[in-house]
Scaffold this motif. Structure first.
Motif, PDB file in Angstrom:
ATOM      1  N   MET A  84      31.353  79.290  -4.691  1.00 10.90           N
ATOM      2  CA  MET A  84      31.560  77.892  -5.419  1.00 10.90           C
ATOM      3  C   MET A  84      30.257  77.296  -5.470  1.00 10.90           C
ATOM      4  N   ASP A  85      29.399  77.282  -4.536  1.00  5.78           N
ATOM      5  CA  ASP A  85      28.059  76.857  -4.595  1.00  5.78           C
ATOM      6  C   ASP A  85      26.928  77.044  -5.764  1.00  5.78           C
ATOM      7  N   ASP A  86      27.168  78.541  -6.042  1.00  4.98           N
ATOM      8  CA  ASP A  86      26.532  78.773  -7.063  1.00  4.98           C
ATOM      9  C   ASP A  86      27.026  78.152  -8.439  1.00  4.98           C
ATOM     10  N   GLU A  93      22.496  71.203 -12.805  1.00  6.61           N
ATOM     11  CA  GLU A  93      21.620  71.519 -13.984  1.00  6.61           C
ATOM     12  C   GLU A  93      22.189  70.985 -15.096  1.00  6.61           C
ATOM     13  N   ALA A  94      23.516  71.320 -15.349  1.00  7.53           N
ATOM     14  CA  ALA A  94      23.847  70.643 -16.627  1.00  7.53           C
ATOM     15  C   ALA A  94      23.736  69.004 -16.579  1.00  7.53           C
ATOM     16  N   MET A 124      27.739  64.788  -4.648  1.00  4.37           N
ATOM     17  CA  MET A 124      28.205  66.059  -4.697  1.00  4.37           C
ATOM     18  C   MET A 124      28.570  66.784  -3.709  1.00  4.37           C
ATOM     19  N   GLU A 125      27.512  66.850  -2.701  1.00  2.00           N
ATOM     20  CA  GLU A 125      27.913  67.581  -1.487  1.00  2.00           C
ATOM     21  C   GLU A 125      29.110  67.264  -0.598  1.00  2.00           C
ATOM     22  N   LYS A 164      20.052  70.341  -4.698  1.00  2.00           N
ATOM     23  CA  LYS A 164      19.588  70.025  -5.989  1.00  2.00           C
ATOM     24  C   LYS A 164      20.048  68.682  -6.379  1.00  2.00           C
ATOM     25  N   ALA A 165      21.341  68.365  -6.258  1.00  2.00           N
ATOM     26  CA  ALA A 165      21.889  67.207  -6.649  1.00  2.00           C
ATOM     27  C   ALA A 165      21.320  66.143  -6.194  1.00  2.00           C
ATOM     28  N   ALA A 166      20.578  65.999  -4.870  1.00  2.41           N
ATOM     29  CA  ALA A 166      20.129  64.850  -4.237  1.00  2.41           C
ATOM     30  C   ALA A 166      18.713  65.071  -5.015  1.00  2.41           C
TER      31      ALA A 166
END
Length: 229
Positions: A84-86, A93-94, A124-125, A164-166
């Protein structure tokens, strides 16, 4: 097939029959299924939460049914979370690509919908972990016991997608602040140029006034001299 576009029965069967050597295949299959479900709908936090919850429920049911020798249910659930994390890393990224396109076209990151996009990235997290908790709460005592160490590790170490979101949100916030500083600097420079131009204009007017006064003075002196003759 659920409303989220995920074949839960197929996922349950995969978890229920997975061997100890097949856990990496579980990760890939979960990642592919999650990504496909996310691609089939608007990428909002609500939809992300629904997809993750559906996958987590299938993982719980399948892992509980797995009776294959040597299989650790916790390992299966770890791989489910990794899959799910992948998928979420690709979703982040989108978001980054879409935000950059808006910025390149001159959009202001302070606009309401873009501010919400940044806020969603930062959440997100929490959305990910919250969806997993909701799924396990509804799955019963056995599932709770299996998920407990997985969620504990996740809470302590975080997720790749969350990191990555942060980072992405921070990048755009910094970009926005830089743009604001540049805008203020440009405004100050324009004001300075205007002030300098104004000072030059005043000087020109003053010179003109002085010349006019000098000419008037010269004319008056000449007239006085002529009368004296």
């Amino acid at each position: 097939m659920t409303k989220t576009g995920i074949d839960q029965d197929a996922l349950i069967e995969m978890f229920a029959t997975a061997s100890a050597k097949g856990t990496e295949q579980v990760r890939k299959a979960v990642g592919d299924a999650t990504l496909a479900a996310l691609q089939g709908r608007e990428l909002s936090l609500k939809n992300i939460r629904a997809v993750l919850k559906t996958v987590a429920q299938a993982a719980s049911t399948g892992a509980a049914q797995n009776a294959v020798a040597g299989v650790d249910p916790e390992d299966l659930l770890d791989k489910a979370v990794a899959g799910m994390d992948d998928a979420l890393v690709k979703a982040v990224e989108a978001n980054r690509v879409a935000l950059q396109q808006f910025v390149n076209q001159g959009a202001d990151l302070r606009e309401k919908h873009l501010k919400k996009a940044l806020a969603d990235l930062e959440a997100m997290e929490d959305t990910f972990i919250g969806a997993l908790r909701k799924a396990t709460e509804a799955a019963g005592a056995q599932a709770n016991a299996q998920w407990a160490p997985v969620l504990e590790k996740l809470q302590a170490g975080g997720t790749l997608s969350g990191q990555k979101a942060a980072t992405t949100a921070e990048q755009f916030v910094n970009q926005m602040q830089t743009a604001m500083r540049d805008s203020r600097a440009a405004g100050m420079k324009a004001a300075q140029t205007l002030a300098e131009s104004y000072a030059a204009l005043v000087s020109g007017v003053l010179i003109g006034m002085s010349d006019a006064m000098a000419q008037a003075g010269s004319g008056a002196a000449a007239a006085k001299k002529s009368r004296a003759k």
